[in-house]
Design a protein around this motif. Structure first.
Motif, short mmCIF file in Angstrom:
data_model
loop_
_atom_site.label_atom_id
_atom_site.label_comp_id
_atom_site.label_asym_id
_atom_site.label_seq_id
_atom_site.Cartn_x
_atom_site.Cartn_y
_atom_site.Cartn_z
N ASP A 558 0.83 -1.23 0.00
CA ASP A 558 0.00 0.00 0.00
C ASP A 558 0.84 1.25 0.00
N GLY A 559 2.18 1.12 -0.13
CA GLY A 559 3.08 2.26 -0.18
C GLY A 559 3.41 2.82 1.18
N LYS A 560 3.04 2.11 2.25
CA LYS A 560 3.31 2.59 3.61
C LYS A 560 3.83 1.43 4.48
N ILE A 561 4.74 1.78 5.35
CA ILE A 561 5.23 0.81 6.34
C ILE A 561 5.22 1.51 7.69
N THR A 562 5.11 0.69 8.74
CA THR A 562 5.09 1.28 10.09
C THR A 562 6.50 1.65 10.50
N ARG A 563 6.52 2.51 11.47
CA ARG A 563 7.81 2.95 12.04
C ARG A 563 8.60 1.75 12.57
N GLN A 564 7.89 0.82 13.25
CA GLN A 564 8.58 -0.33 13.85
C GLN A 564 9.08 -1.29 12.78
N GLU A 565 8.28 -1.44 11.69
CA GLU A 565 8.72 -2.32 10.60
C GLU A 565 10.00 -1.78 9.96
N PHE A 566 10.07 -0.46 9.85
CA PHE A 566 11.26 0.16 9.28
C PHE A 566 12.49 -0.09 10.15
N ILE A 567 12.33 0.14 11.47
CA ILE A 567 13.47 -0.04 12.40
C ILE A 567 13.93 -1.49 12.42
N ASP A 568 12.97 -2.42 12.55
CA ASP A 568 13.32 -3.84 12.61
C ASP A 568 13.93 -4.32 11.31
N GLY A 569 13.46 -3.77 10.19
CA GLY A 569 14.00 -4.17 8.90
C GLY A 569 15.45 -3.78 8.75
N ILE A 570 15.78 -2.52 9.13
CA ILE A 570 17.18 -2.08 9.05
C ILE A 570 18.06 -2.90 9.98
N LEU A 571 17.60 -3.11 11.23
CA LEU A 571 18.41 -3.86 12.19
C LEU A 571 18.61 -5.31 11.75
N SER A 572 17.56 -5.92 11.16
CA SER A 572 17.68 -7.31 10.73
C SER A 572 18.57 -7.47 9.51
N SER A 573 18.84 -6.37 8.81
CA SER A 573 19.72 -6.44 7.62
C SER A 573 21.19 -6.49 8.00
N LYS A 574 21.48 -6.42 9.29
CA LYS A 574 22.85 -6.50 9.81
C LYS A 574 23.66 -5.24 9.54
N PHE A 575 22.98 -4.15 9.18
CA PHE A 575 23.69 -2.87 9.03
C PHE A 575 24.17 -2.42 10.40
N PRO A 576 25.45 -1.98 10.51
CA PRO A 576 26.01 -1.63 11.82
C PRO A 576 25.41 -0.32 12.36
N THR A 577 24.33 -0.40 13.06
CA THR A 577 23.70 0.75 13.70
C THR A 577 23.06 0.28 14.99
N SER A 578 22.37 1.17 15.66
CA SER A 578 21.73 0.83 16.92
C SER A 578 20.26 1.18 16.86
N ARG A 579 19.50 0.59 17.80
CA ARG A 579 18.07 0.88 17.83
C ARG A 579 17.80 2.34 18.15
N LEU A 580 18.70 2.94 18.97
CA LEU A 580 18.54 4.35 19.31
C LEU A 580 18.71 5.23 18.07
N GLU A 581 19.74 4.94 17.28
CA GLU A 581 19.95 5.69 16.04
C GLU A 581 18.77 5.50 15.08
N MET A 582 18.30 4.24 15.01
CA MET A 582 17.18 3.96 14.11
C MET A 582 15.92 4.68 14.57
N SER A 583 15.75 4.84 15.85
CA SER A 583 14.60 5.58 16.36
C SER A 583 14.66 7.04 15.92
N ALA A 584 15.87 7.61 15.94
CA ALA A 584 16.05 9.00 15.49
C ALA A 584 15.79 9.13 14.00
N VAL A 585 16.29 8.17 13.24
CA VAL A 585 16.07 8.21 11.78
C VAL A 585 14.58 8.11 11.47
N ALA A 586 13.89 7.22 12.20
CA ALA A 586 12.45 7.07 11.98
C ALA A 586 11.70 8.36 12.30
N ASP A 587 12.14 9.08 13.32
CA ASP A 587 11.52 10.36 13.67
C ASP A 587 11.63 11.37 12.52
#
Length: 615
Positions: A558-587
């Protein structure tokens, strides 16, 4: 019969040798495929079986030797008994065939000389008779079967009756020959023969002749003296006949008959002396028998008590793990030691009696009396050594039990303190400074090291009591609950596991807090543009596109993803980042704050340079 049974049993034992060897092989093979606790059990079982097997084999060898020795003694006794009985029967036949007594003085003297030779041979056989009699009595005492006892009793009675019969017939023939010599007019020869016999037997009756000793010897001496008394009684008629002949000779002789009076006076004196000595020896023999019986009774009662005591000391079984039961055993052993010391008085009494007997002992009994004295002293010392060893074992067991209990209580007290301390610290709010958290981690690490150092003491306390095997004290999914006979040990094990889990949880919380604070510290300097470039380089390196990533996460397209799906997707891709950083990016991408990210936001994310810094 017993030898045959012993051979059958020996064959039966030997038939199990292959089974024992096969069992040892199987047990050794099984140890290589078993868990550690099972290996110990298998090893102990194999050692127990091997030990019992060796004991059975050793006892079998000892019994075989004892049976062989008993067979040799029985064979020697039977051969000696048969030879002596054969000689006695031949002698009886000879005595019965020589009933006729000649009338001629010279022939009577010849018969008398021949009979004296026979009496010498009979006297020479006396030692054989005593030895055979003593061997038979010894076998009878050691016989365990009633039939053997009765048979030995019959053989000894038959031998004794035959011996007494031969001795009686010998004395009777001696008297008849002397009387015949007297009646043939050979008064002087008959008188001299009787006086010679009196002089010959007098040393045997002397007061200085020892009659004391062990029971067997004294009984033999009494039997011999009874034979002598019978002979003495039968010679009374010869003495009376000589006295009548002497009176007739004095009254009817015209020559000087003073020599007859002198000879008769000597005969009367010798005869009265011998009779008195015979009575005296009878009295001394009765006293010796009473003393021998008393010594025998004291020695054997003491030996029986020592045998029972040794049996109790050697096969007392395992010592209890309960302090009260152990102290009861120690009290019982103290009572036993008191009785043992009382038995020392009986030992001294028995050895004193033995020394007294030795001082006036018959030479043939010296070895036997010394043997019994040595035996009771050695047996007493053996039992005393066993008693001291058991006392030391009980004392050591009690000291060890107290030490185990003290160690157990010390561990429980420490665990109680540790549990209380961990619970109190768990209620405290964790500091927000990194250095303070590191200090807490260092302190907790010291606590964990101390707990690790106490691990051997816990294992030692656990194994000090019998329990079901377990793999470790540390909790795991497959671990079984440890159960011991001591409830305090069960408490220790459960408390140890509980404190260990609390310690692990405390360490996890401290490490999580440190990670969070360090992450916040790093996030304080977060630059979104740098993060975006870093992510784009990582995606280019993987030859992937951001839009492909979005479509993969957008399940319903539908062209939309949730904030949590975005964070979990990046973290599960093994990209070297943290959940805190991903929370800021999602904001940043969730501009309207509805918690959804659109495809347009992602497109801008991959093509537009944005700058966002958190201060």
């Amino acid at each position: 019969m017993i030898l045959f049974s012993g051979k059958v049993f020996a064959n039966e034992v030997n038939s199990h040798r292959d089974q024992v060897i096969e069992l040892d092989k199987n047990g050794t093979h099984l140890k290589y495929f078993s868990q550690k606790q099972d290996v110990v059990i298998i090893k102990n079982l194999l050692i127990s079986v091997q030990s019992r097997w060796e004991k059975v084999v050793q006892r079998l060898v000892e019994r075989g030797r004892a049976l062989d020795e008993a067979r040799k003694r029985a064979k020697q006794f039977h051969e000696a008994w048969s030879k002596l009985m054969e000689w006695l029967e031949e002698s009886e036949k000879a005595l019965d065939s020589e009933l006729e007594i000649a009338n001629d003085p010279d022939k009577i003297k010849t018969q008398l000389t021949q009979h004296k030779e026979f009496q010498k041979a009979l006297g020479a056989k006396h030692s054989v008779y005593d030895t055979t009699n003593r061997t038979g009595r010894s076998l009878k005492e050691k016989a365990s079967l009633t039939d053997d006892n009765l048979k030995l009793d019959d053989m000894l009675s038959e031998l004794r009756d035959k011996w007494d019969t031969i001795c009686g017939k010998s004395v009777e023939r001696q008297n008849k020959l002397e009387e015949a010599l007297l009646f043939s007019g050979q008064f002087t020869d008959a008188l001299q023969a009787l006086i010679d016999w009196l002089y010959r037997v007098e040393p045997q009756l002397a007061e200085d002749q020892p009659v004391h000793g062990d029971m067997d010897l004294v009984m033999n001496l009494i039997d011999n003296h009874k034979v002598f008394q019978k002979e003495l009684g039968k010679r009374t008629s010869s003495v009376q006949a000589l006295k009548r002949s002497a009176r007739e000779l004095i009254e009817g002789s015209r020559d000087d008959s003073s020599w007859v009076k002198v000879q008769m006076q000597e005969l009367s004196t010798r005869w009265e002396t011998i009779c008195a000595l015979s009575v005296s020896k009878q009295t001394r023999l009765e006293e010796a028998l009473h003393q021998a019986e008393e010594f025998h009774s004291v020695v054997h009662v003491l030996l029986e008590w020592l045998a029972e005591a040794e049996q109790t000391l050697r096969f007392h079984g395992l010592l209890p793990d309960d302090e009260e039961a152990l102290r009861n055993l120690i009290d019982q052993h103290k009572e036993f030691m008191r009785k043992l010391e009382e038995k020392r008085a009986e030992l001294n009494k028995a050895t004193g009696m033995g020394e007294t007997v030795l001082a006036i002992c018959h030479p043939d009994s010296i070895t036997t009396i010394k043997h019994w004295i040595t035996i009771i002293r050695a047996r007493f010392e053996e039992v005393l050594a066993w008693a001291k060893q058991h006392q030391q074992r009980l004392t050591s067991a009690l000291a060890g039990l107290i030490a185990k209990q003290e160690l157990l209580e010390a561990l429980l007290a420490w665990l109680q303190w540790a549990e209380t301390t961990l619970n109190e610290k768990d209620k405290e709010v964790l500091p927000q400074e990194i250095e303070e958290v590191k200090t807490l981690i260092a302190e907790h690490q010291t606590f964990m090291e101390e707990m690790t150092r106490k691990q051997p003491d816990v294992d030692k306390s656990k194994h000090n009591w019998k329990h079901s095997p377990t793999s470790s004290l540390y909790p795991s999914g497959s671990q079984t609950q440890i159960e011991t006979k001591n409830p305090r040990v069960n408490l220790l094990v459960s408390k140890w596991q509980q404190v260990w889990l609390l310690a692990l949880e405390r360490r996890r919380k401290l490490n999580d807090a440190l990670d969070r604070l360090e992450e916040l510290k790093e996030f304080a300097n977060f630059d979104f543009d740098i993060w975006r470039k870093k992510y784009m380089r990582w995606m280019n390196h993987k030859k992937s596109r951001v839009m492909d990533f979005f479509r993969r996460i957008d399940k319903d397209q539908d062209g939309k993803i949730t904030r949590q799906e975005f964070i979990d997707g990046i973290l599960s891709s093994k990209f070297p980042t943290s959940r805190l950083e991903m929370s800021a990016v999602a904001d940043i991408f969730d501009r309207d704050g509805d918690g959804l990210l659109t495809k347009r936001n992602v497109f801008l994310f991959s093509n537009v340079k944005l700058h966002f810094r958190i201060t």
